[in-house]
Design a protein around this motif. Structure first.
Motif, mmCIF file in Angstrom:
data_model
loop_
_atom_site.group_PDB
_atom_site.id
_atom_site.type_symbol
_atom_site.label_atom_id
_atom_site.label_comp_id
_atom_site.label_asym_id
_atom_site.label_seq_id
_atom_site.Cartn_x
_atom_site.Cartn_y
_atom_site.Cartn_z
ATOM 1 N N TRP A 164 0.796 -1.203 0.043
ATOM 2 C CA TRP A 164 0.094 -0.011 0.052
ATOM 3 C C TRP A 164 0.879 1.330 -0.119
ATOM 4 O O TRP A 164 0.466 2.255 0.118
ATOM 5 N N PHE A 221 -7.327 -3.351 -4.817
ATOM 6 C CA PHE A 221 -7.658 -2.415 -3.576
ATOM 7 C C PHE A 221 -9.358 -2.400 -3.523
ATOM 8 O O PHE A 221 -9.873 -2.487 -4.616
ATOM 9 N N THR A 251 -6.708 -3.764 1.351
ATOM 10 C CA THR A 251 -5.867 -4.598 0.190
ATOM 11 C C THR A 251 -6.444 -5.942 -0.038
ATOM 12 O O THR A 251 -7.603 -6.054 0.831
#
Length: 604
Positions: free
Chosen positions: A380, A465, A480
């Protein structure tokens, strides 16, 4: 984790999946004799059931075991079972290639203490001890150069066969094309077995720097058509082909060569006179497949025993004398599982010192890192750890393209966060530390893609995502590993690809407040928006380029680099060569997550 349940003999075969196949029951005056042929392929430097990069016994999700030490136990069990039948001939043992590359054990004795200095290669020592009769050349046999290959050839007590590995100038075979093996039949005339070896034409591309102006590689089907009749004419009653080429017709190099990469079934179908085929190269488990030859109507049996010594193929060929000559009248094959047996203690003892040497090498320090790099947050946020992978990939491709038409194109690279637990510490760095960032045996390719293709590729990747709004902070589990129709339990980390530039930054934002397909914003190269028709060279791993993950465009993109070099080894070589890893040299803020254009915060 120890999964061994039996040690040898009939119990070992039963546990390994052995099935008794009825012998040919046709009519005839002469008796039927069963000739068994054992086969391995794609051993890739594995002797022990050991993962050198984890410093632990090998294990995977299927609980496979690996290595020649376990194969040896299976081979002994089959030989003992057959020897109990005083009328059965001793089985043959073949290999279909890719022996010399794939583990630190193989690398060490090619690069660190090369066998050209006199040390016997551990794969040669193990295969000699087990008693192979012949092996086909694989494409990875050429990775470390012809000197290493020729030395290995001199060390093994069996021929390395390659009918389509030809001298560049004369076109003559540079290795033995075939061998004849006279198999003793108690109370009867011997069976003459012709073993033809064929390797992969892709060597001309993958190891061009090694073989150009020295060796050329003809088509598998074309050379089989030439050599099978010669093998028969030389006196072979039976013809077995060991071929380093996958079962079903395909080529990772497209039309860059006039000969297909994977063509075993086509060969069996179109070349008369073949009785059985030991298949390699594709790393698949195919216990038994029958192909009917179009010219003769005869069946050919093919088998591929997975990889790394996980399986052992067992062909049963029932032969009978027809007009005084042996002829195959029945054929079957199966595979035996190596995870059911102990390692052969004689192979272990023979190579324990080599193994221990390499374990010490892998755990040795090869350089330093100026600051710690962790992959914990790589899914991320932009991290130095993933930038390091991309830098090494892009750098290798860029250097290889020097002097080519693509040399002037911008070079990018693609990497995925394979292992959140991976980290390279500040200070001393070992081979194992570097390898932890790249836990797969992928090799590196370079392809060309346009700006619009890059955008669509990144949009596909961004479905990793979950859709959220607001700036957070969000726990990573809320952001995620989004479920998709093809990954209902959540997209795995290895299917989230991150792009980066080599000499100039490729920058972009992923707006996860937007729906899938419209998340990539501000895509720019060196600060300039990427044009739809702008051309890039993209470094990518072979799994992704071959269609793994079903990412758009990359599978059909023109390939401009493919030397079959492992990415993990490139990373190790970089640290070994430079001595120092400095994240400041390659870490830049290329991408970020936003929600409706505003940066968000994600926590572990």
């Amino acid at each position: 984790m120890t999964r061994r349940t039996v040690i040898g003999g009939a119990a070992a075969l039963a546990a390994a999946g052995f099935q008794t196949v009825p012998a040919y029951a046709g009519q005839g005056q002469d008796k039927t004799v069963r000739l068994s042929v054992l086969g391995t392929t794609d051993l890739h430097g594995n002797v022990f059931n050991w993962d050198y990069f984890k410093n632990a016994e090998y294990d995977d999700s299927a609980h496979n075991d690996i290595g020649l030490a376990k194969i040896s136990t299976l081979v002994t069990a089959v030989r003992d079972r057959i020897a109990a039948d005083r009328h059965a001939p001793r089985p043959l043992l073949l290999d279909a290639g890719d022996t010399l590359q794939g583990t630190p054990l193989a690398y060490y004795y090619a690069k660190i203490e090369p066998i050209t200095g006199g040390h016997v290669h551990p794969m040669a020592a193990a295969m000699n001890r087990i008693g192979y009769d012949a092996a086909a050349l694989g494409n990875h046999e050429f990775n470390y150069g012809l000197d290493i290959l020729r030395k290995f050839q001199s060390q093994v007590r069996f021929p390395l066969l390659g009918a389509n590995a030809q001298d560049w100038t004369t076109g003559l075979p540079a290795f033995p094309p075939y061998m004849l093996k006279r198999v003793h039949v108690p109370g009867d005339k011997p069976i003459t077995v012709g073993i033809l070896g064929l390797t992969n034409p892709g060597i001309a591309i993958w190891d061009k720097a090694i073989v150009e102006n020295k060796l050329t590689f003809g088509g598998i089907v074309e050379l089989a058509k030439e050599w099978v009749p010669k093998v028969r004419a030389a006196g072979a009653d039976i013809v077995i082909v060991a071929v380093h080429s996958g079962m079903d017709l395909s080529s990772s190099y497209g039309d860059a060569l006039p000969y297909p990469e994977n063509t075993s079934a086509l060969m069996a179908e179109t070349v008369p006179g073949i009785d059985a085929v030991l298949v390699g190269h594709a790393h698949l488990e195919i216990p038994e497949r029958f192909v009917t030859n179009k010219a003769t109507g005869e069946q050919v049996v093919l088998s591929e025993p997975l990889k790394w010594g996980m399986r052992l193929s067992l062909f049963d060929l029932d032969v009978q004398k027809v007009h005084g000559q042996w002829k195959v009248v029945g054929r079957h094959s199966q595979v035996l599982n190596a995870n059911t047996v102990d390692a052969d203690p004689q192979v272990v003892t023979l190579l324990q010192k080599d193994h221990d040497t390499v374990v010490g090498y892998v755990n040795s320090k090869i350089g330093t890192c100026t600051e710690a790099m962790s992959a914990a947050t790589a899914p991320w946020e932009d991290t130095a750890a993933l930038d390091f992978v991309n830098f090494v990939q892009a750098d290798a491709v860029a250097k290889a393209l020097a002097g080519t038409p693509q040399a002037s194109l911008p070079v990018l690279a693609i990497a995925a966060p394979f292992n959140r637990a991976a980290s390279i510490p500040a200070g001393e760095v070992s081979i194992r530390d570097v390898a932890g960032l790249y836990v797969f045996d992928n090799t590196l390719l370079g392809v060309t893609m346009t700006g619009v293709q890059l955008t669509e590729y990144l949009e596909f990747s961004a479905q990793y995502f979950k859709q959220v709004t607001g700036t957070g902070p969000f726990p990573s589990s809320q952001v995620t590993n989004a479920p998709t129709p093809t990954a209902p339990n959540g997209t795995p980390d290895y299917n989230y690809d991150i792009l980066g530039g080599l000499t100039k930054p490729l920058t972009y934002k992923i707006d996860i407040a937007k729906p899938v397909g419209s998340r990539i914003t501000d895509l720019a190269y060196d600060g300039t928006p990427v044009a739809a028709d702008q051309q890039f060279v993209v470094a990518v791993n072979n799994y992704r380029q071959s269609g793994g993950g079903n990412f758009p465009h990359v599978k059909t993109a023109p390939v401009v680099y493919n030397r079959q070099v492992e990415i993990r080894q490139l990373m190790i070589d970089y640290v070994t060569t430079t001595g120092t890893v400095d994240p400041k040299a390659f870490h830049t803020g290329d991408w970020s997550l936003v929600s409706n254009g505003v940066p968000i915060t994600v926590t572990v």
